[in-house]
Scaffold this motif. Structure first.
Motif, PDB file in Angstrom:
ATOM      1  N   LEU A 113      10.176 -26.173  10.896  1.00 46.09           N
ATOM      2  CA  LEU A 113       9.775 -27.428  11.538  1.00 46.09           C
ATOM      3  C   LEU A 113       9.083 -27.214  12.882  1.00 46.09           C
ATOM      4  N   ALA A 114       9.176 -26.016  13.434  1.00 42.87           N
ATOM      5  CA  ALA A 114       8.675 -25.742  14.779  1.00 42.87           C
ATOM      6  C   ALA A 114       7.209 -26.103  14.952  1.00 42.87           C
ATOM      7  N   THR A 115       6.413 -25.877  13.932  1.00 43.66           N
ATOM      8  CA  THR A 115       4.969 -26.103  14.046  1.00 43.66           C
ATOM      9  C   THR A 115       4.546 -27.522  13.656  1.00 43.66           C
ATOM     10  N   GLU A 116       5.538 -28.395  13.450  1.00 41.01           N
ATOM     11  CA  GLU A 116       5.294 -29.771  13.015  1.00 41.01           C
ATOM     12  C   GLU A 116       4.443 -29.792  11.744  1.00 41.01           C
ATOM     13  N   PRO A 117       4.952 -29.155  10.682  1.00 36.41           N
ATOM     14  CA  PRO A 117       4.175 -29.049   9.445  1.00 36.41           C
ATOM     15  C   PRO A 117       4.057 -30.375   8.709  1.00 36.41           C
ATOM     16  N   GLU A 118       3.116 -30.406   7.791  1.00 34.72           N
ATOM     17  CA  GLU A 118       2.947 -31.555   6.908  1.00 34.72           C
ATOM     18  C   GLU A 118       3.554 -31.278   5.536  1.00 34.72           C
ATOM     19  N   PHE A 119       3.705 -29.994   5.204  1.00 34.47           N
ATOM     20  CA  PHE A 119       4.173 -29.594   3.884  1.00 34.47           C
ATOM     21  C   PHE A 119       5.105 -28.394   4.022  1.00 34.47           C
ATOM     22  N   ILE A 120       6.289 -28.485   3.392  1.00 36.17           N
ATOM     23  CA  ILE A 120       7.241 -27.375   3.416  1.00 36.17           C
ATOM     24  C   ILE A 120       7.681 -27.070   1.995  1.00 36.17           C
ATOM     25  N   VAL A 121       7.702 -25.785   1.661  1.00 40.26           N
ATOM     26  CA  VAL A 121       8.259 -25.318   0.400  1.00 40.26           C
ATOM     27  C   VAL A 121       9.677 -24.834   0.691  1.00 40.26           C
ATOM     28  N   PHE A 122      10.646 -25.411   0.001  1.00 43.90           N
ATOM     29  CA  PHE A 122      12.039 -24.965   0.081  1.00 43.90           C
ATOM     30  C   PHE A 122      12.317 -24.164  -1.180  1.00 43.90           C
ATOM     31  N   ASP A 123      12.299 -22.841  -1.062  1.00 37.14           N
ATOM     32  CA  ASP A 123      12.442 -21.956  -2.217  1.00 37.14           C
ATOM     33  C   ASP A 123      13.905 -21.574  -2.397  1.00 37.14           C
ATOM     34  N   GLU A 124      14.589 -22.282  -3.305  1.00 34.54           N
ATOM     35  CA  GLU A 124      16.019 -22.019  -3.578  1.00 34.54           C
ATOM     36  C   GLU A 124      16.827 -22.011  -2.272  1.00 34.54           C
ATOM     37  N   ALA A 125      16.523 -22.943  -1.386  1.00 36.07           N
ATOM     38  CA  ALA A 125      17.085 -22.942  -0.031  1.00 36.07           C
ATOM     39  C   ALA A 125      18.592 -23.147   0.035  1.00 36.07           C
ATOM     40  N   THR A 126      19.201 -23.578  -1.057  1.00 38.18           N
ATOM     41  CA  THR A 126      20.654 -23.794  -1.031  1.00 38.18           C
ATOM     42  C   THR A 126      21.412 -22.887  -1.987  1.00 38.18           C
ATOM     43  N   SER A 127      20.708 -22.040  -2.728  1.00 41.64           N
ATOM     44  CA  SER A 127      21.380 -21.268  -3.787  1.00 41.64           C
ATOM     45  C   SER A 127      22.374 -20.234  -3.254  1.00 41.64           C
ATOM     46  N   ALA A 128      22.182 -19.743  -2.038  1.00 42.31           N
ATOM     47  CA  ALA A 128      23.081 -18.719  -1.495  1.00 42.31           C
ATOM     48  C   ALA A 128      24.276 -19.330  -0.757  1.00 42.31           C
ATOM     49  N   LEU A 129      24.402 -20.648  -0.797  1.00 41.92           N
ATOM     50  CA  LEU A 129      25.439 -21.336  -0.024  1.00 41.92           C
ATOM     51  C   LEU A 129      26.551 -21.842  -0.930  1.00 41.92           C
ATOM     52  N   ASP A 130      27.769 -21.944  -0.377  1.00 44.26           N
ATOM     53  CA  ASP A 130      28.843 -22.525  -1.185  1.00 44.26           C
ATOM     54  C   ASP A 130      28.631 -24.026  -1.317  1.00 44.26           C
ATOM     55  N   VAL A 131      29.337 -24.635  -2.249  1.00 38.92           N
ATOM     56  CA  VAL A 131      29.064 -26.023  -2.650  1.00 38.92           C
ATOM     57  C   VAL A 131      29.162 -27.015  -1.491  1.00 38.92           C
TER      58      VAL A 131
END
Length: 186
Positions: A113-131
């Protein structure tokens, strides 16, 4: 697909348009002004954050590609970013290994978010986390998407997660869309 959209991998077929302009095939100099607008949050936050740098240094790396960020403004913006992802400003001076996996992923989201983007890809961003941590990060992503009016591509094998944050879902196999349907945000 996410890497291809961000010009990190070649497009085998089709094209990628950003604001109506084809961006695949652009040179590095032509891509430079687009890079801040197109960001990615990777699957493994431990591999995404430099372990020898503090959180502030990890965030500042992203900020220094943006014009107008000196040391003082970088510190202020870094504190704002941590607040956006529900972390405290005093966390800026700690190292990535001092945080849980969920907190590390929040730091990665803040960096995106630092660069104030318009588009972000979240690549399996939660798969390594517990439920339980997954739920917190999913809620954070959905809130930021709404608040900042972001366009996001969420990549996941877990359809129940996608149903919580996506307006449209496409099921892919071997690089092809097998099924898609509109989905209301819950």
């Amino acid at each position: 697909m996410g890497r291809s959209i961000l010009c990190m991998a070649p497009v085998v077929s089709g094209s990628v348009l950003f604001h109506g302009e084809e961006i695949q095939g652009l040179g590095q100099e032509q891509l430079r002004p687009l890079r801040p607008k197109l960001q990615m949050v990777f699957q493994d936050p431990r591999a995404s954050l430099n372990p020898r740098m503090t959180v502030r240094q990890n965030l500042s790396e992203a900020l220094f590609i943006c014009p107008g960020f000196d040391h003082r403004r970088s510190l202020e913006r870094s504190a704002e970013l941590l607040d956006m992802v529900d972390l405290r400003p005093e966390h800026l001076f700690r190292y990535p290994h001092e945080f849980s996996g969920g907190q590390q992923q929040r730091i990665c989201i803040a960096r995106a978010l630092a660069t104030e983007p318009e588009f972000i890809v979240f690549d399996e961003a939660t798969s390594a986390l517990d439920v339980s941590v997954q739920a917190q990060v999913i809620n954070l992503m959905a809130r930021l998407q709404r608040q900042l009016n972001l366009t996001c591509l969420f990549i996941s094998h877990d359809l129940s997660i996608m149903e919580q944050v996506c307006h449209r879902i496409a099921v892919m196999y071997a690089g092809r869309i097998m099924n898609s349907y509109p989905q209301m945000v819950i």
